[in-house]
Design an enzyme around this catalytic site. Sequence first.
Site: not given
Ligand SMILES: [Zn+2]
Length: 175
Positions: A85, A83, A25, A96
């Site tokens: 995935h 961010h 990530e 999250d």
């Molecule tokens: Zn996430």
Amino acid sequence: MAKLLVPPHILSRILNHARSESPLECCGLLGGHRTTSDWHVKSLHLLINELASPTRYRSEPASLLKALKAVRLAGEEVVAIYHSHPTSDPVPSLVDRDWHWADDVVDLIIGLAGSTPQYRAWLLNPWPAHEVLVEEWSGFRGDVGQASHFQADLKIRDAGEDQIDAHKRANYPQA
Ligand SMILES: [Zn+2]
């Protein structure tokens, strides 16, 4: 519906960042300004994911501090955190939700599960999250008032890449 307005060159840099860190990530911070209904992105700050994980991220403190200073010096505020995935859809997880930055800061998520990257933006409180429209913001060309100010400001102040490289060299020398 509230909108996150992102200059196209910043959006493409975010997608590149997500792809380059995959299968891990990535994370980063977006500076800019908020109006009553929308968030205007004006600067991009890459952050180091100190967990170096495919399913989790946590901003490494030095890179975060540097980004926050740059945002403040530019007279901006934090408008979004992004961010990726790497193997799932750009939909916020319970993690999250629990780790979100602030109620009025947008969470932009890049999903790399499909053949092309997908991105969606969210406000995570109250839960379930509600979506914020992401719109490419090509500037205020030909517009009056704030136009020249915004045009002059539309450049990426994307510190962070050197920092990430140095971090990798120090921590994963064989990678
Ligand atoms: Zn996430």
